[in-house]
Design an enzyme around this catalytic site. Structure first.
Site, PDB file in Angstrom:
ATOM      1  CD  GLU A  42      -1.658  -2.343   1.249  1.00  0.00           C
ATOM      2  OE1 GLU A  42      -0.606  -2.714   1.754  1.00  0.00           O
ATOM      3  OE2 GLU A  42      -2.564  -3.133   0.692  1.00  0.00           O
ATOM      4  CG  HIS A 112     -11.388  -8.327   4.993  1.00  0.00           C
ATOM      5  ND1 HIS A 112     -10.717  -9.145   5.553  1.00  0.00           N
ATOM      6  CD2 HIS A 112     -10.756  -8.128   3.717  1.00  0.00           C
ATOM      7  CE1 HIS A 112      -9.531  -9.330   5.059  1.00  0.00           C
ATOM      8  NE2 HIS A 112      -9.516  -8.937   3.791  1.00  0.00           N
TER       9      HIS A 112
END
Ligand SMILES: *[C@@H]1O[C@H](CO)[C@@H](O)[C@H](O)[C@H]1NC(C)=O
Length: 309
Positions: A42, A112
């Site tokens: 990321e 998530h």
């Protein structure tokens, strides 16, 4: 991407369509130089995007789940947000857009399911946008891509599969920083963004049918900048405010809304503003139904608030 050849689209699995199929077909249409997969990094995705934006490109970088944006927190908060300021306006990364799916879906567990929007509202220099449906997503995303400042664009995973709506074809933009009155009402103002707007609409329906309470539902659309005037005008009218988000209560963006509206509308308020939010715990897996600020919890809070008079 058709109108601006400097627009790029990349991230983990983006070339084959992305895990939520948001970029399906883009590789075939625009080629590997503009639509590509990145390594699972990321900070690399956002660092590369900052460099591309500084060179005049409009990168649309995808973080596969908002829960995984934190390795790029430094790149976003210390580099992207400050680029224009620290170069005295000589350089900027205004072309940068970062998309990330956020929120609960029923089985995501703690990695998530999170809603990390509030972290990014504390950083002057980046804008934060959270659409509440397909039409909103199209209009706001195009505006975010063309916005001359870096934008973080959080998309509710729940809405990918549950929202069905007509979407204007062609070039369609909605202004950043302008809230939408999702439903007009007179007794209390309900404020939310993203998926939570749908929950507020359900709660408003329940209290209208069962208790005759009329809710004004406001979709904030953009958290930075946020449309204080629209919310203040509504609270001046209704005298009551409820803000709701999936993110934990403490230091959530709801606190900012309540504080600023209390400043502006103190004498119009007929009850203490209330927040219906996630709890101050890691996002739970099997306890998700108890954690979420459901329509039932919102409706109960609305009834309770209406008892102040
Ligand atoms: C709300 O009312 C206050 C005064 O009570 C006023 O100062 C403020 O401008 C009003 N806001 C809007 C948007 O109407």
């Amino acid at each position: 991407m058709e109108s601006d050849p400097k627009t790029l689209c990349f991230g983990e699995d983006v070339a084959f369509g992305g895990v939520f199929m948001c970029s399906r077909g883009l590789l075939d249409r625009f080629g590997r130089a503009r639509v590509f997969n990145t390594p699972l990094s990321e900070q690399g995705i956002v660092g590369f995007a900052i460099g591309a934006a500084a060179e005049g490109y409009s990168p649309i970088a995808e973080i596969q789940f908002a829960d995984y944006i934190f390795p790029a927190f430094d790149q976003i908060t210390n580099e992207a947000a400050k680029y224009r300021y620290r170069s005295g306006g000589v350089y900027d990364v205004g072309g940068l857009t970062i998309r990330a799916p956020y929120g609960a879906v029923g089985h995501g567990g703690h990695y998530h399911s999170q809603s990390p929007e509030a972290f990014f509202t504390h950083i002057p220099g980046v804008k934060v946008v959270m659409p509440s449906g397909p039409r909103e997503a199209k209009g706001l995303l195009l505006a975010a891509i063309r916005e001359p400042d870096p934008v973080i664009f959080f998309e509710a995973k729940m809405l990918y599969r549950t929202a069905v709506e007509e979407v204007p074809e062609g070039d369609f933009m909605l202004p950043l920083g302008k809230a939408r009155i999702a439903q007009a009402g007179t007794d209390i103002t309900l404020v939310g963004w993203g998926q939570q707007v749908r929950v507020l609409e359900l709660a408003a329906k329940e209290v209208a049918e069962r208790d005759g309470i009329s809710c004004e539902v406001i979709d904030l659309r953009t958290l930075v900048p946020w449309d204080i005037d629209t919310v203040a005008a509504s609270v001046n009218k209704t005298g009551r405010l409820l803000v709701s988000h999936e993110a934990p209560l403490s230091s959530g963006f709801g606190a900012e809304v309540v504080s600023r509206i209390t400043d502006r509308c103190f004498y119009a308020l007929e009850a203490p503003p209330v927040r219906v939010c996630g709890y101050d715990i890691p996002f739970p897996l099997v306890y998700e139904p108890l954690y979420l600020p459901t329509a039932r919890r919102v409706a109960d809070a609305v009834r309770h608030t209406l008892q102040h008079s």
